[in-house]
Design a protein around this motif. Structure first.
Motif, PDB file in Angstrom:
ATOM      1  N   ALA A  15       0.813  -1.222   0.000  1.00  0.00           N
ATOM      2  CA  ALA A  15       0.000   0.000   0.000  1.00  0.00           C
ATOM      3  C   ALA A  15       0.843   1.268   0.000  1.00  0.00           C
ATOM      4  O   ALA A  15       0.672   2.129  -0.858  1.00  0.00           O
ATOM      5  N   PHE A  16       1.772   1.377   0.952  1.00  0.00           N
ATOM      6  CA  PHE A  16       2.469   2.641   1.131  1.00  0.00           C
ATOM      7  C   PHE A  16       3.437   2.960  -0.010  1.00  0.00           C
ATOM      8  O   PHE A  16       3.377   4.043  -0.599  1.00  0.00           O
ATOM      9  N   VAL A  17       4.331   2.031  -0.318  1.00  0.00           N
ATOM     10  CA  VAL A  17       5.336   2.300  -1.354  1.00  0.00           C
ATOM     11  C   VAL A  17       4.681   2.588  -2.710  1.00  0.00           C
ATOM     12  O   VAL A  17       5.056   3.572  -3.385  1.00  0.00           O
ATOM     13  N   PRO A  18       3.697   1.807  -3.161  1.00  0.00           N
ATOM     14  CA  PRO A  18       3.032   2.164  -4.427  1.00  0.00           C
ATOM     15  C   PRO A  18       2.338   3.526  -4.374  1.00  0.00           C
ATOM     16  O   PRO A  18       2.315   4.244  -5.382  1.00  0.00           O
ATOM     17  N   ALA A  19       1.778   3.883  -3.217  1.00  0.00           N
ATOM     18  CA  ALA A  19       1.114   5.180  -3.098  1.00  0.00           C
ATOM     19  C   ALA A  19       2.103   6.325  -3.202  1.00  0.00           C
ATOM     20  O   ALA A  19       1.828   7.353  -3.833  1.00  0.00           O
ATOM     21  N   VAL A  20       3.271   6.165  -2.598  1.00  0.00           N
ATOM     22  CA  VAL A  20       4.307   7.197  -2.734  1.00  0.00           C
ATOM     23  C   VAL A  20       4.730   7.320  -4.191  1.00  0.00           C
ATOM     24  O   VAL A  20       4.900   8.429  -4.718  1.00  0.00           O
ATOM     25  N   ALA A  21       4.883   6.192  -4.850  1.00  0.00           N
ATOM     26  CA  ALA A  21       5.299   6.207  -6.257  1.00  0.00           C
ATOM     27  C   ALA A  21       4.293   6.944  -7.135  1.00  0.00           C
ATOM     28  O   ALA A  21       4.666   7.527  -8.162  1.00  0.00           O
ATOM     29  N   ALA A  22       3.026   6.939  -6.729  1.00  0.00           N
ATOM     30  CA  ALA A  22       1.984   7.628  -7.500  1.00  0.00           C
ATOM     31  C   ALA A  22       1.891   9.110  -7.156  1.00  0.00           C
ATOM     32  O   ALA A  22       1.125   9.839  -7.788  1.00  0.00           O
ATOM     33  N   SER A  23       2.664   9.542  -6.181  1.00  0.00           N
ATOM     34  CA  SER A  23       2.649  10.937  -5.749  1.00  0.00           C
ATOM     35  C   SER A  23       3.873  11.675  -6.311  1.00  0.00           C
ATOM     36  O   SER A  23       4.646  11.126  -7.100  1.00  0.00           O
ATOM     37  N   GLU A  24       4.052  12.900  -5.861  1.00  0.00           N
ATOM     38  CA  GLU A  24       5.221  13.671  -6.266  1.00  0.00           C
ATOM     39  C   GLU A  24       6.428  13.397  -5.373  1.00  0.00           C
ATOM     40  O   GLU A  24       7.479  14.010  -5.545  1.00  0.00           O
ATOM     41  N   HIS A  25       6.273  12.476  -4.446  1.00  0.00           N
ATOM     42  CA  HIS A  25       7.329  12.193  -3.475  1.00  0.00           C
ATOM     43  C   HIS A  25       7.967  10.847  -3.795  1.00  0.00           C
ATOM     44  O   HIS A  25       7.523  10.137  -4.708  1.00  0.00           O
ATOM     45  N   THR A  26       9.010  10.484  -3.070  1.00  0.00           N
ATOM     46  CA  THR A  26       9.733   9.258  -3.371  1.00  0.00           C
ATOM     47  C   THR A  26      10.075   8.499  -2.102  1.00  0.00           C
ATOM     48  O   THR A  26      10.227   9.091  -1.028  1.00  0.00           O
ATOM     49  N   VAL A  27      10.191   7.185  -2.235  1.00  0.00           N
ATOM     50  CA  VAL A  27      10.789   6.360  -1.185  1.00  0.00           C
ATOM     51  C   VAL A  27      12.266   6.243  -1.520  1.00  0.00           C
ATOM     52  O   VAL A  27      12.637   5.649  -2.536  1.00  0.00           O
ATOM     53  N   GLY A  28      13.109   6.823  -0.684  1.00  0.00           N
ATOM     54  CA  GLY A  28      14.541   6.835  -0.965  1.00  0.00           C
ATOM     55  C   GLY A  28      15.291   5.669  -0.394  1.00  0.00           C
ATOM     56  O   GLY A  28      16.362   5.302  -0.885  1.00  0.00           O
ATOM     57  N   ALA A  29      14.724   5.048   0.654  1.00  0.00           N
ATOM     58  CA  ALA A  29      15.428   3.945   1.310  1.00  0.00           C
ATOM     59  C   ALA A  29      14.435   3.101   2.085  1.00  0.00           C
ATOM     60  O   ALA A  29      13.378   3.582   2.513  1.00  0.00           O
ATOM     61  N   ILE A  30      14.796   1.832   2.275  1.00  0.00           N
ATOM     62  CA  ILE A  30      13.988   0.924   3.083  1.00  0.00           C
ATOM     63  C   ILE A  30      14.923   0.096   3.942  1.00  0.00           C
ATOM     64  O   ILE A  30      16.064  -0.188   3.553  1.00  0.00           O
ATOM     65  N   PHE A 249     -13.093   1.691   5.933  1.00  0.00           N
ATOM     66  CA  PHE A 249     -11.758   2.054   6.397  1.00  0.00           C
ATOM     67  C   PHE A 249     -10.674   1.703   5.374  1.00  0.00           C
ATOM     68  O   PHE A 249      -9.864   2.547   5.013  1.00  0.00           O
ATOM     69  N   ASP A 250     -10.645   0.468   4.920  1.00  0.00           N
ATOM     70  CA  ASP A 250      -9.684   0.057   3.896  1.00  0.00           C
ATOM     71  C   ASP A 250     -10.382   0.146   2.542  1.00  0.00           C
ATOM     72  O   ASP A 250     -10.715  -0.860   1.923  1.00  0.00           O
ATOM     73  N   ALA A 251     -10.602   1.363   2.084  1.00  0.00           N
ATOM     74  CA  ALA A 251     -11.401   1.588   0.881  1.00  0.00           C
ATOM     75  C   ALA A 251     -10.658   1.123  -0.366  1.00  0.00           C
ATOM     76  O   ALA A 251      -9.437   1.261  -0.462  1.00  0.00           O
ATOM     77  N   PRO A 252     -11.368   0.570  -1.335  1.00  0.00           N
ATOM     78  CA  PRO A 252     -10.723   0.150  -2.588  1.00  0.00           C
ATOM     79  C   PRO A 252     -10.154   1.350  -3.328  1.00  0.00           C
ATOM     80  O   PRO A 252     -10.689   2.461  -3.253  1.00  0.00           O
ATOM     81  N   THR A 253      -9.066   1.132  -4.051  1.00  0.00           N
ATOM     82  CA  THR A 253      -8.400   2.232  -4.762  1.00  0.00           C
ATOM     83  C   THR A 253      -8.768   2.294  -6.241  1.00  0.00           C
ATOM     84  O   THR A 253      -8.586   3.341  -6.864  1.00  0.00           O
ATOM     85  N   GLU A 254      -9.277   1.199  -6.805  1.00  0.00           N
ATOM     86  CA  GLU A 254      -9.481   1.150  -8.245  1.00  0.00           C
ATOM     87  C   GLU A 254     -10.948   1.051  -8.647  1.00  0.00           C
ATOM     88  O   GLU A 254     -11.261   0.751  -9.806  1.00  0.00           O
ATOM     89  N   GLU A 255     -11.839   1.313  -7.726  1.00  0.00           N
ATOM     90  CA  GLU A 255     -13.258   1.323  -8.053  1.00  0.00           C
ATOM     91  C   GLU A 255     -13.950   2.407  -7.237  1.00  0.00           C
ATOM     92  O   GLU A 255     -13.438   2.835  -6.194  1.00  0.00           O
ATOM     93  N   PRO A 256     -15.097   2.877  -7.695  1.00  0.00           N
ATOM     94  CA  PRO A 256     -15.791   3.941  -6.958  1.00  0.00           C
ATOM     95  C   PRO A 256     -16.213   3.475  -5.563  1.00  0.00           C
ATOM     96  O   PRO A 256     -16.394   2.286  -5.309  1.00  0.00           O
ATOM     97  N   THR A 257     -16.343   4.423  -4.663  1.00  0.00           N
ATOM     98  CA  THR A 257     -16.878   4.159  -3.335  1.00  0.00           C
ATOM     99  C   THR A 257     -18.130   5.006  -3.154  1.00  0.00           C
ATOM    100  O   THR A 257     -18.390   5.935  -3.927  1.00  0.00           O
ATOM    101  N   ASP A 276      -6.703   6.698  -4.263  1.00  0.00           N
ATOM    102  CA  ASP A 276      -5.848   5.996  -3.310  1.00  0.00           C
ATOM    103  C   ASP A 276      -5.733   6.852  -2.048  1.00  0.00           C
ATOM    104  O   ASP A 276      -5.061   7.883  -2.046  1.00  0.00           O
ATOM    105  N   GLN A 277      -6.402   6.421  -0.983  1.00  0.00           N
ATOM    106  CA  GLN A 277      -6.391   7.227   0.237  1.00  0.00           C
ATOM    107  C   GLN A 277      -5.011   7.252   0.891  1.00  0.00           C
ATOM    108  O   GLN A 277      -4.681   8.204   1.607  1.00  0.00           O
ATOM    109  N   PHE A 278      -4.176   6.252   0.631  1.00  0.00           N
ATOM    110  CA  PHE A 278      -2.795   6.306   1.116  1.00  0.00           C
ATOM    111  C   PHE A 278      -2.035   7.451   0.438  1.00  0.00           C
ATOM    112  O   PHE A 278      -1.248   8.148   1.080  1.00  0.00           O
ATOM    113  N   ARG A 279      -2.257   7.632  -0.854  1.00  0.00           N
ATOM    114  CA  ARG A 279      -1.589   8.736  -1.546  1.00  0.00           C
ATOM    115  C   ARG A 279      -2.045  10.073  -0.980  1.00  0.00           C
ATOM    116  O   ARG A 279      -1.222  10.985  -0.762  1.00  0.00           O
TER     117      ARG A 279
END
Length: 325
Positions: A15-30, A249-257, A276-279
């Motif tokens: 959830a988190f890493v893909p959401a960051v990738a879809a934003s203007e921000h980046t995951v630099g390290a894990i 709470f864990d809403a789907p990201t690829e279909e309407p709610t 994507d509510q994580f994004r």
């Protein structure tokens, strides 16, 4: 913002890493305590750097903030350590193992001047924002909330959510969402009563049902569990109608709610585009860190939610009503 991820936990990877990738921000390290694991996840998700310890990640000069999806009992500890490194912190819910530890972590971050957000991602979904708006503007005398989050955990006895040492249990894992929703619409309760069951003999609740009482006579029913089919919903009732949200709470990201309502005899359904509510959570976190603005799910919110969780857990242990100071 460049974010470091402390742990290769499922929620981080899926959830988190893909959401960051879809934003203007980046995951630099894990980081992982298993260096090979950290390397494998970094390769899979094209993360530039990996570390074989959490301490090493905090020393990574390329990151601006950290995401903490560790087991519950480790949240506050690594939040404090990240703050000591001058890093802003997005910590998965719940922030700590109890309210006292949450207060200490919040104060620690305040003293070090870093932004702290608790990761209740559903709070950043437009559907949640609209439900709150509709309840505030059109529901009269909101007096009742019922909120439930249950799912089938599976049979792995080593699951961290079944560990008392790691602050597991259904209340801590998913019941915190129900508590959050109750507080969102009704405020702070004055008393709590709960019953709980440990079906696995693990020393943590695998099913909990609770009632919260409020000063104005309103009430909330909250429930959580690991032994039922997936259900995640809340319902808000007022004198002139109700609002009900499924997959809350864990809403789907690829279909309407959507959510349904009946207010003053008018029935309807409001629908929201896939998102994507994580994004959205990540973007709000970065915005707050840049501006110094307090997040919607800030430290004070984390403490308030944890106070209610503590009271429900104490009530279930003692089989009596527990007053909240």
């Amino acid at each position: 913002m460049e974010i470091g991820v402390i742990s290769t936990a499922s929620i981080a990877r899926k959830a988190f890493v893909p959401a960051v990738a879809a934003s203007e921000h980046t995951v630099g390290a894990i980081a992982s305590r298993d260096g090979d694991r950290a390397r494998a996840v970094a390769d899979e998700y094209s993360i530039p750097r990996h570390h074989a310890s959490y301490e090493a990640l905090l020393e990574d000069e390329g990151i601006d903030a950290v995401y903490v999806p560790l087991p519950n009992a480790l949240h506050a500890e690594w939040t404090r350590k990240a703050a000591d490194a001058g890093l802003d912190v997005l910590c998965e819910k719940p922030l700590a193992a109890d309210a006292e530890e949450a207060r200490a972590a919040v104060e620690h971050c305040r003293e070090r001047g870093v932004t702290l957000m608790e990761g209740f991602m559903y709070r950043y979904h437009p559907r949640t924002e609209r439900a709150v708006e509709l309840a505030r503007e059109e529901l009269e005398d909101v007096h009742s909330v019922s909120a439930t989050f249950k799912f089938p955990l599976g049979d792995d006895p080593d699951d961290v959510r079944l560990s008392s040492e790691l602050a597991g249990g259904s209340l801590m894992d998913v019941g915190c969402y129900a508590v959050s929703a109750a507080r969102l619409f009704l405020g702070e309760p004055r008393a709590a009563f709960a019953t709980a069951h440990d079906s696995r003999g693990a020393g943590v609740d695998t099913d909990l049902a609770g009632v919260l009482e409020f000063e104005d006579g309103s009430s909330a029913r909250v429930a959580s569990g690991f032994d039922s089919r997936l259900v995640q919903r809340y319902r808000v009732e007022g004198e002139n109608g109700w609002i009900e949200v499924e997959d809350a709470f864990d809403a789907p990201t690829e279909e309407p709610t959507e959510f349904a309502y009946r207010i003053d005899g008018r029935e309807g359904v409001e629908t929201f585009d896939p998102i994507d509510q994580f994004r959205l959570e990540i973007e709000e976190f970065a915005s707050c860190a840049a501006s110094g603005r307090s997040p919607r799910t800030d430290g004070s919110e984390a403490i308030a939610t944890m106070r209610v969780i503590d009271a429900l857990a104490e009530s279930a242990r003692k089989n009596e009503v527990v007053a909240l100071e």
